[in-house]
Design a protein around this motif. Structure first.
Motif, PDB file in Angstrom:
ATOM      1  N   ARG A  92      68.493   1.387   8.190  1.00 47.44           N
ATOM      2  CA  ARG A  92      68.353   1.163   9.628  1.00 47.44           C
ATOM      3  C   ARG A  92      68.898   2.330  10.464  1.00 47.44           C
ATOM      4  O   ARG A  92      68.830   2.301  11.691  1.00 47.44           O
ATOM      5  CB  ARG A  92      69.118  -0.098  10.006  1.00 47.44           C
ATOM      6  N   VAL A  93      69.428   3.375   9.800  1.00 51.03           N
ATOM      7  CA  VAL A  93      70.122   4.471  10.484  1.00 51.03           C
ATOM      8  C   VAL A  93      69.303   5.756  10.413  1.00 51.03           C
ATOM      9  O   VAL A  93      68.746   6.089   9.360  1.00 51.03           O
ATOM     10  CB  VAL A  93      71.507   4.720   9.849  1.00 51.03           C
ATOM     11  N   HIS A 132      75.359   4.316   6.983  1.00 52.91           N
ATOM     12  CA  HIS A 132      74.763   3.072   6.484  1.00 52.91           C
ATOM     13  C   HIS A 132      75.772   2.291   5.652  1.00 52.91           C
ATOM     14  O   HIS A 132      75.905   1.064   5.790  1.00 52.91           O
ATOM     15  CB  HIS A 132      73.524   3.401   5.649  1.00 52.91           C
ATOM     16  N   LEU A 135      78.533   0.681   7.808  1.00 54.74           N
ATOM     17  CA  LEU A 135      78.086  -0.486   8.564  1.00 54.74           C
ATOM     18  C   LEU A 135      78.144  -1.774   7.754  1.00 54.74           C
ATOM     19  O   LEU A 135      78.055  -2.867   8.316  1.00 54.74           O
ATOM     20  CB  LEU A 135      76.653  -0.249   9.080  1.00 54.74           C
ATOM     21  N   LEU A 141      78.526   0.200  15.468  1.00 56.74           N
ATOM     22  CA  LEU A 141      78.020   1.530  15.113  1.00 56.74           C
ATOM     23  C   LEU A 141      79.038   2.619  15.420  1.00 56.74           C
ATOM     24  O   LEU A 141      79.255   3.533  14.611  1.00 56.74           O
ATOM     25  CB  LEU A 141      76.704   1.808  15.859  1.00 56.74           C
ATOM     26  N   ASP A 162      70.611   3.506  15.424  1.00 60.14           N
ATOM     27  CA  ASP A 162      70.575   2.384  14.493  1.00 60.14           C
ATOM     28  C   ASP A 162      69.653   1.319  15.098  1.00 60.14           C
ATOM     29  O   ASP A 162      69.773   0.984  16.279  1.00 60.14           O
ATOM     30  CB  ASP A 162      72.012   1.855  14.324  1.00 60.14           C
TER      31      ASP A 162
END
Length: 612
Positions: A92-93, A132, A135, A141, A162
């Motif tokens: 997601r990053v 990532h 997280l 974030l 993100d």
């Protein structure tokens, strides 16, 4: 080197990112890419080559998003390929990065052990995976990035997004420049404010160690987890006037802008034929105490420093040393009290010069030595300006061409102004000598204009270089550094191997290279060394060399077989290096154009060298 653009807004920022990358093309790059966050997913396009290739791909895919990051890459780790282009993604990053992560291999080994797969050869991808991974243990974030940064060794700037934070852009500055562009309902980041001038002229200049969180409405900056305030500065919008206009290339435009650039630069210091009383007034106490000068610079700025050494010692009587920053910072130099350390850099962000400055200040502080520091550069908001006691700006305006022209000649102008000021403060230069030189300085723009009238003749001579593979540049005294600069310009943009030499060194080796196929460029102002230089010219001709002579119109040097002479207007010996820079710039430019190279963005090079 490399370029970052990012933003968070209420509108789609796709075109803003592309336009920002175009404005950063002058920095040098080999690939480009962008990533946008839209409806919980990352939309990415990357292309090798010019930003135009990326722009076409983005138009075809029609991707949009109100949060995104973009990048132009100059290869350090891994070849210029699409897989190595930024942004890099881990789940997601998405991350863009300028600089170098020195311990990336160690970090990569650890991440691979955790099961992460790498799709590139870059050092940057470790950052995406590290964020990532962080997280997984924190839902925030910003906190995740703050966990990652202490693990990174090197100099870098980062832009991070993100998908779980669609209204949040994280920026990190550690050794590589990064600015925030402040808008209304939108905020941006970039490695150079020039990229953001179409959308804002209000900027926050991040400092070393800053981590920033941007949303549409807010900007927060943290150091070691604690919030700090950074001022907003408004930039003169006229700086955005960085187009080629009627010229084919930026380099040619910037060559022709030199009269105005010199005029602007000297106007900040002179009142008639005298130094203004407020010029460097706050430095006078330091100047009274200095006993020597140390100049630190790289590339073209180093050549300017070499000329400064001649001028410092001849005019003010101060001992002066000049060193290449990348060597100086690693050789454990002796720091001497009562020294003025002068850092010269077009951008004020040159990695080696900035590191040398910081190391020098640290060593001096540890030993309790009193030193003064000064920056000469073209960017008022640069790191070096902020980190030195004093500064002198070259008012050259934006210089886009990678091969420096007007930045170099304005560096010479401010070096002379600095020397006159120090000489005045220390009563080492007489008022009469100051008046003589300042009179000549006011005359310099006109002499440059007259010198530019030789453009067509220089173009004609350039045709004789097109098929050559090697070239020598020769000068004596202050023209020796101009010979070095001329050789650098020719090899930078035409890819012809060229060397600059002190003409008196011919018999100590370079004569072995001279033959019928070796063009030799001579810089021949009318000074005390002219007769000796003529003897050096005879040495070349006796070996069959072909001479291309830029000579004072009163030098007595004439055209003859295999000796081509371009007459240069007579000028003061002190300011001859500025004038003789112009014909070697034009020669290099025309040879490069005739050879079909990319004049403004030569291969493998970057405008602002922000990595070691």
């Amino acid at each position: 080197m490399c370029g970052i653009v990012g933003g968070v807004a209420e509108r789609s920022i796709t075109n803003i990112l592309i336009e920002g990358l175009k404005r950063l093309e002058y920095r040098g790059y080999d690939s480009a890419g962008l990533a946008l966050v839209d409806h919980g997913q990352i939309l990415r396009e990357r292309r090798v080559g010019k930003v135009a290739n990326l722009e076409q791909a983005v138009e075809e895919s029609a991707i949009v998003g109100s949060l995104g990051i973009a990048h132009t890459r100059w290869a350090t780790h891994g070849k210029p390929t699409e897989n190595n282009a930024h942004p890099h993604i881990s789940g997601r990053v998405a991350v863009v990065h300028n600089g170098i992560i020195e311990n990336y291999q160690e970090l990569k080994d650890d991440l691979e052990a955790l099961g992460y797969n790498f799709t590139s050869q870059t050092d940057t991808e470790v950052v995406a995976h590290l964020v990532h991974e962080a997280l997984k243990s924190t839902p925030d974030l910003l906190k995740a990035v703050e966990q990652v940064v202490p693990q990174l060794k090197g100099a870098y700037a980062l832009g991070i997004v993100d998908t779980e934070y669609p209204d949040e852009l994280i920026a990190v500055r550690e050794g590589s420049p990064l600015v925030i562009g402040v808008g209304i309902g939108e905020n941006f980041i970039s490695s150079d404010q020039l990229a953001l001038l179409p959308v804002t002229n209000r900027f926050i200049y991040l400092e070393e160690g800053d981590i920033a969180r941007l949303t549409r409405e807010t900007i927060e900056v943290f150091v070691n987890g604690q919030p700090v305030e950074r001022p907003i500065k408004e930039l003169d919008a006229t700086i955005s006037n960085a187009t080629k206009g009627e010229f084919k290339h930026y380099m040619l435009k910037e060559i022709y802008e030199q009269p105005e650039a010199i005029q602007q630069t000297i106007s900040q210091a002179l009142n008639g034929n005298a130094l203004r009383t407020d010029f460097l007034e706050n430095a006078e106490v330091d100047f009274k105490n200095i006993k020597q000068v140390q100049i630190i610079a790289c590339g073209t700025s180093y050549h300017a420093g070499m000329i400064g050494k001649y001028w410092f010692e001849q005019l003010s009587g101060l001992p002066c040393q000049v060193e290449i920053a990348s060597e100086y910072r690693y050789r454990s130099p002796v720091i001497v009290a009562d020294t003025l350390y002068v850092c010269i850099s077009q951008s004020g962000e040159t990695a080696d010069t900035l590191a040398a400055l910081r190391d020098t200040k640290k060593r001096a502080a540890e030993k309790g030595l009193n030193i003064s520091t000064m920056t000469i550069c073209n960017v008022a908001t640069s790191s070096m300006v902020r980190e030195t006691n004093h500064h002198l700006l070259t008012l050259a305006g934006p210089e886009i061409g990678v091969a420096s022209t007007k930045a170099f000649t304005t560096q010479l102008a401010v070096l002379m102004l600095l020397i006159l000021k120090i000489g005045q403060v220390k009563q080492a230069i007489s008022p009469e000598k100051i008046e003589e030189i300042t009179t000549e300085m006011w005359h310099t723009p006109k002499v440059i204009l007259d010198t530019l009238q030789n453009d067509k003749e220089i173009l004609r001579l350039s045709e004789l270089f097109v098929e050559k593979q090697h070239c020598l540049f020769l000068g004596r005294g202050t023209e020796f550094p101009i010979a070095l600069e001329g050789a650098l310009k020719l090899k930078e943009i035409s890819y012809i191997h060229a060397e600059g030499y002190a003409a008196g060194e011919l018999k100590h080796g370079p004569l072995a290279l001279v033959d019928n196929d070796m063009p030799v460029v001579i810089l021949a102002p009318k000074d005390d060394m002219l007769d000796k230089l003529k003897s050096n010219m005879e040495e070349v001709q006796a070996r069959g060399g072909e001479l291309f002579v830029f000579a004072d119109e009163n030098s007595g040097i004439k055209n003859k077989d295999r000796q081509h002479v371009v007459n240069v207007p007579s000028v003061s010996t002190w300011l001859a290096p500025i004038i003789y820079s112009v014909p070697v710039q034009l020669l290099s430019y025309h040879v490069a154009v005739l050879r079909g190279t990319d004049v403004d963005q030569p291969r493998n090079l970057a405008k602002s060298v922000t990595v070691e």
